[in-house]
Write a protein that holds these residues in place. Sequence first.
Motif, PDB file in Angstrom:
ATOM      1  N   HIS A  97       0.830  -1.213   0.000  1.00 32.88           N
ATOM      2  CA  HIS A  97       0.000   0.000   0.000  1.00 32.88           C
ATOM      3  C   HIS A  97       0.862   1.259   0.000  1.00 32.88           C
ATOM      4  O   HIS A  97       1.970   1.252   0.511  1.00 32.88           O
ATOM      5  N   SER A  98       0.308   2.330  -0.512  1.00 41.28           N
ATOM      6  CA  SER A  98       1.137   3.521  -0.683  1.00 41.28           C
ATOM      7  C   SER A  98       1.593   4.075   0.664  1.00 41.28           C
ATOM      8  O   SER A  98       2.668   4.658   0.760  1.00 41.28           O
ATOM      9  N   GLU A  99       0.815   3.882   1.719  1.00 39.49           N
ATOM     10  CA  GLU A  99       1.250   4.379   3.028  1.00 39.49           C
ATOM     11  C   GLU A  99       2.485   3.611   3.494  1.00 39.49           C
ATOM     12  O   GLU A  99       3.400   4.196   4.065  1.00 39.49           O
ATOM     13  N   PRO A 115       1.658   8.396  -6.428  1.00 46.84           N
ATOM     14  CA  PRO A 115       1.299   9.676  -5.798  1.00 46.84           C
ATOM     15  C   PRO A 115       2.542  10.560  -5.662  1.00 46.84           C
ATOM     16  O   PRO A 115       3.651  10.052  -5.542  1.00 46.84           O
ATOM     17  N   GLN A 169       3.854  12.318  -3.330  1.00 43.18           N
ATOM     18  CA  GLN A 169       4.755  12.180  -2.180  1.00 43.18           C
ATOM     19  C   GLN A 169       5.653  10.952  -2.310  1.00 43.18           C
ATOM     20  O   GLN A 169       6.795  10.963  -1.849  1.00 43.18           O
ATOM     21  N   GLU A 214      -4.723  10.652  -2.325  1.00 45.45           N
ATOM     22  CA  GLU A 214      -3.539   9.791  -2.218  1.00 45.45           C
ATOM     23  C   GLU A 214      -2.322  10.543  -1.716  1.00 45.45           C
ATOM     24  O   GLU A 214      -1.342   9.943  -1.295  1.00 45.45           O
ATOM     25  N   ILE A 239      -4.743   5.874   6.736  1.00 41.74           N
ATOM     26  CA  ILE A 239      -4.628   5.169   5.465  1.00 41.74           C
ATOM     27  C   ILE A 239      -5.862   5.493   4.645  1.00 41.74           C
ATOM     28  O   ILE A 239      -6.892   5.913   5.189  1.00 41.74           O
ATOM     29  N   TYR A 240      -5.735   5.309   3.356  1.00 39.92           N
ATOM     30  CA  TYR A 240      -6.844   5.592   2.452  1.00 39.92           C
ATOM     31  C   TYR A 240      -7.221   4.298   1.762  1.00 39.92           C
ATOM     32  O   TYR A 240      -6.425   3.736   1.030  1.00 39.92           O
ATOM     33  N   ARG A 241      -8.391   3.797   2.063  1.00 39.62           N
ATOM     34  CA  ARG A 241      -8.819   2.519   1.480  1.00 39.62           C
ATOM     35  C   ARG A 241     -10.264   2.631   1.049  1.00 39.62           C
ATOM     36  O   ARG A 241     -11.117   3.023   1.843  1.00 39.62           O
ATOM     37  N   HIS A 248      -4.690  -1.361   7.921  1.00 39.97           N
ATOM     38  CA  HIS A 248      -5.021  -2.148   6.729  1.00 39.97           C
ATOM     39  C   HIS A 248      -5.636  -3.478   7.134  1.00 39.97           C
ATOM     40  O   HIS A 248      -6.523  -3.992   6.451  1.00 39.97           O
TER      41      HIS A 248
END
Lengths: 1047, 418
Positions: free
Chosen positions: A320-322, A356, A358, B43, B59-61, B84
């Motif tokens: 995941h991007s995070e 993204p 960042q 994002e 987090i973005y989900r 997550h």
Amino acid sequence: MFGGFHAVKYIFIMFSSHRHDDLKEMLDSNKDSLKLEAMKRIVAMIARGKNASDLFPAVVKNVACKNIEVKKLVYVYLVRYAEEQQDLALLSISTFQRGLKDPNQLIRASALRVLSSIRVTIIVPIMMLAIKEAASDMSPYVRKTAAHAIPKLYSLDPEQKDQLIEVIEKLLADKTTLVAGSVVMAFEEVCPERIDLIHKNYRKLCNLLIDVEEWGQVVIINMLTRYARTQFLNPNINGGSGDKTFYGSDEDEDEDEEEKEKKPYVMDPDHRLLLRNTKPLLQSRNAAVVMAVAQLYFHLAPKAEVGVIAKALVRLLRSHSEVQYVVLQNVATMSIKRRGMFEPYLKSFYIRSTDPTQIKVLKLEVLTNLANETNISTILREFQTYIKSMDKDFVAATIQAIGRCATNISEVRDTCLNGLVQLLSNRDELVVAESVVVIKKLLQMQPEKHSDIIKHMAKLTDNIQVPMARASILWLIGEYCEHVPKIAPDVLRKMAKSFTNEEDIVKLQIINLAAKLYLTNSKQTKLLTQYVLNLAKYDQNYDIRDRARFIRQLIVPTEKSGALSKYAKKLFLALKPAPVLESPFKDRDHFQLGSLSHLLNAKAGGYQELPDWPEAAPDPSVRNVEVKESVRAVGTVTHRDTGALWGPQRMEGNSASGLESSSGSEESGSGSESEESKEASESEEEEEEEEEEQKKKKKKDLKKPRKHQRKSKPRKSESESESDEDEESESESSQSESEDSESEAEVKKKKKVQTRMTAHWSEFGNIIRVLFLSFLVEPAPSPQVTPVNTFLSNSLVTDLEGLSLSDSVLSPAVSVSYYFALKSYELLHRITGEGLSVEYCFSRQPFSPDANMVAVQMQFTNSASSDTKNLHIEDVKLQSGMRVKEFPEIELLPAGETATAVMGIDFCDSTQAANFQLCTHTRKFFVSIQPPVGELMRPVFLTENEFKKEQGQLMGMNEITEKLTLDVKCRNEHAIVQRVTTAANLSRVPCGSDKECRFAGRTVTSGSLVLVTVATKEEGAAQLTVNCEKMVIGTMLVKDILQALTQ
Amino acid sequence: MIHSLFVINHLGDIFLEKHWKSVISRSVCDYFFEAREKAVDPENVPPVLQTPHHYLISIYRGKLFFLSVIQTEVPPLFVIEFLHRVADTFQDYFGECSESVISDNVVIVYELLEEMLDNGFPLATESNVLKEMIRPPNILRSVVNTLTGGSNVGETLPQGQLSNIPWRRAGVKYTNNEAYFDVTEEIDAIVDKSGTTVSAEIQGVIEACVKLSGMPDLTMSFMNPRLLDDVSFHPCVRFRRWESERVLSFIPPDGNFTLMTYHISSQNLVAIPVYVKQSISFFEAGSCGRLDITIGPKQTMGKTVEDLKVTVHMPKAVLNANLTASQGNYTYDFTTKLLVWDIGKLNPQKLPNLRGSLSMQTGVPNPEENPSLNIDLKIQQLAISGLKVSRLDMYGEMYKPFKGVKYVTKAGKFQVRT
């Protein structure tokens, strides 16, 4: 699901009427379903952040509700609002106190959880007591909950710290993986400075690590990193270039000697243990675990070994991007210190247009850090494509990156500069502006070469509007006005014209330019400068006014202006050092990587500094745990111990055997200390070296038995099994170092046990046979027992035949055992069964279709006048985990006849009943079978030594001791054996002393060892000891055997 | 550790909050909203934010933000990974992770969150354990529960919680015992203008659906395990066996799970299944542009390429596209500037082509940059890395299970630069 819908509806109603009367009513009713509905709505309110505190009295009444879901929701409510309504919350406490005593571990645990979550200061003493009690609970789950409760209590009342530390100390010693993570978490929150508590548990934690749940792993690894920093020496102490010779030298003994003179670094075996046991976790699916191991390696491992983490970190970039964001931040820091590590993965950091922004910027940072002479051309080519991107922030960052590459790698400086100059004609103003800023910095390095670029930039002032870029150009022209003598005054002229409309930073630079020109070329620019300074004098910004006043005083010589104006030229046109373009990630590694503080580049609350390596290593012996003799005999001693123990003995062995005297004397001559250091330095090396070490160990192992043989005959069997083990486990190099390597080698262990068992079978087969014969002679005293052979079914006999064919050693034991007196229980009485009566007994046979099941033999007697047909089992109701293998349907049981059948039940090592329906063609009967605890095990055969060894590992909480007075009829050995084996399906362990009877077995499902010792003393006094990993089984077994022996 | 959790929808409404320690006012989220505003794209919201008294990790989900509040030092990945896991659990329980589903099942969600964390430290995160404690909703059970007053909450402690194999439920029983494995490989590649591969990697994953009774002990071996040098495992896989014998030995969780993921890095040679010939150009005069894309098979190992799709994110100045596709359909979304060409099956005899003109906004300078093409594709019955499962054995149980392995190759982040 429906609850949610209702909730939405009702909330609306509630808020329109500002009343919760309906809910109160529902809570007061005596119907569980209404209560549940009400609680669901209340919880939904809480979830949405609505206030439901006025319902507290109505809710708290239901804390003792029988319905478990209502209860749970009440708990949720209590935890949320207890803080606000402390007095009312106290009403619920007694319920939890009762819950703490519940036989069900789930209830005990949840009672403790809620009790400790209620943040009411007045109950601190109660909480303390509950935590202490739970910390010695039989169930590891409850102990885990106790560990969780510690930080809660601590945050409520920090004064309890000392007492809590005691509990933590106790729980740290716990051997179960379930507890380990939670207690280390508590340790970190309550007393992270008490590093001394870890010493004794260090090796255990290292060994348990792989089996701990993933969240616990993260906490433990982070803690151990800190621990290692205080206890071990810096593995890279020999300095960068020295490493190579150091690593290369080990094969050669002579060079090794030389190294010794320089006092070489020796890695502590415990340090090595940590590195080795964490490495497999790089393969974890949990990014946090991988990161934790990566930071551990980064901070603790020798340079040569850090490389392994790169691959794992690169793999996380797909997540995941995070996750990518955090990992890239850490990679950026690492790549400054250890560039070589990530170089092979350069391409993995290439940027996609879909990333993204960042992430793009961070990847760019890493790419820049990785750039060197060899790869710069590919990186620059890559950068060229990035500049065309639509994402302008990213383009700006790319230009910065190019600038950094240019400053760091002098070979490409000109290429970069040319590229950047080309960008000056870009249509996008942002791009141009950023280029100007970067070019300015680059030009400062060698301005004399690049006057044409400066000229080019001077022209840009007409078009470019971005203040930062304008300011940069003006500064450049001012600084190097001697290179562009004709253009500079003209630029100032233009600027003077637009002065009032400029941004502040531009104005400041205009003043600067004016001043510098005035000093170098006053003829042309005197008036212009005056004009600019006058404009500035009346500017709105006080900074600009100040600056104008200051500069005027400095450069325009007047009477008042003193000595300073003489030096004006020196002041303004001093040679300025070129700026160094540095990564923002430089020096971030003084924060522990992977931590929040590192990410923010600021110390977060509660952050524990990563200490510097100590100058001299603290005493390593603090980590030694007292090992019981029996355990030590197995060969699970530490490295350090090996040195001490085997040093002198090896000499003995050599002199005795006379073999290998050349190499042997060399080793022994250098003494145990040098041996130790050599071993350690070897272990530093990669695999090959370890192999060598193992070869040596093998040699040692070969020597050991020889020595034993010579010394003492009785220890023969022991040493044999020892060398066996060592050979078997030679692939695990950790064997020699680990204190208790069970967790590491579970699979192996099983194999080991099997092989060992078979070995003992043959060895002690004779003894066993003799023993069993002695049992046979013994008459059956109990009146309830009936001989089994009468109701042996045909199928069972065939089963047994099959067994006896398959294992010739087993067969005598098996065929012997069913002469045992077996107690039979009634399953169905003749009257309730309408003529059909069923009795069952535990036949103590291995249940052949499934070894994990207990065989239950059933005898059906049809005393009715009619035939019974289709006898079978239906509708089995079991506790989770339990399984049943039904007996084949009995099609016909004629009146007056008797039939037997065998079914298998996996009780999952619990004494919970198996409920099912016994069906005939006409009727169904609800019946249940509940096993006495003694039937949940099967006998195993151990030698006395094995028994002692196993017992040594099942100490502490796993051991239960009880004093008793033996029944008058039961004071001789035979009687005791008889009664114990009747009570539990155990086998006797041969024993030298006649004062002690030992029995061993394994639980049927999990195969946990059950060891029973009955030690007799004078006048019928005796002591019963049961060792069993499953403490519940242990306690119940003690009760049963006690009863059997005293009545 | 984790103090509170807020779930926020794309409009910025907080529709769920849960506190594991003292209550924190939801006004703390204002800092987040500020950052959200600044980032434009969801994002691009920084996952970690610092506020005067708290730290916010989000987090973005699925168009939702899961925002956790913490007060003291904690590894950020720990929180991110946990969040997550929360989202995964919702997905697992309710089939999707969206605002409506969470709102509809708010009580179960709350019960789940209660079990997953204790005082901010993860307690039970294994889906198999959770499902034993709190049963997932289904219509039948809801009906039964409303009629009988039964509950969704288990009464005993799941066995798994106590054992060394927390991921497996005890007492599993199936009439049809089956174990299916899907080997899915995704190609991440960057191909430059001239068609040379800049970087190419393979991300592989073995998803399993195991429905076996009892306590089966499975062993999976590969024809060419040497390929796998960078792997991560589900905790059930015995790492030592893998180290020594290169076989996967494990007691599987019940149901669906990810057995293993692997990564074949850019250092290895990776086969690229298709090539793309393209030219996109914008003319200075006349404010128009031309586009011509052709796709052909490259290294497909004799299999057909399916579900071929090209997505192009056009520059802002492109107003419309007037194209003809020799195969499949194309759409151009004026607002998002997204050109999607859905091709379908790739026919090697007649290569699909898309060409035509692009109409541009007048008066705006031509875009400098060329958009890159994102390729989607699928190849059935092929693992592009060449990985093959050689056998699957089961120990510990008597019955004979149905076994199956399926391979599929997809394009992951497959990008062609222009």
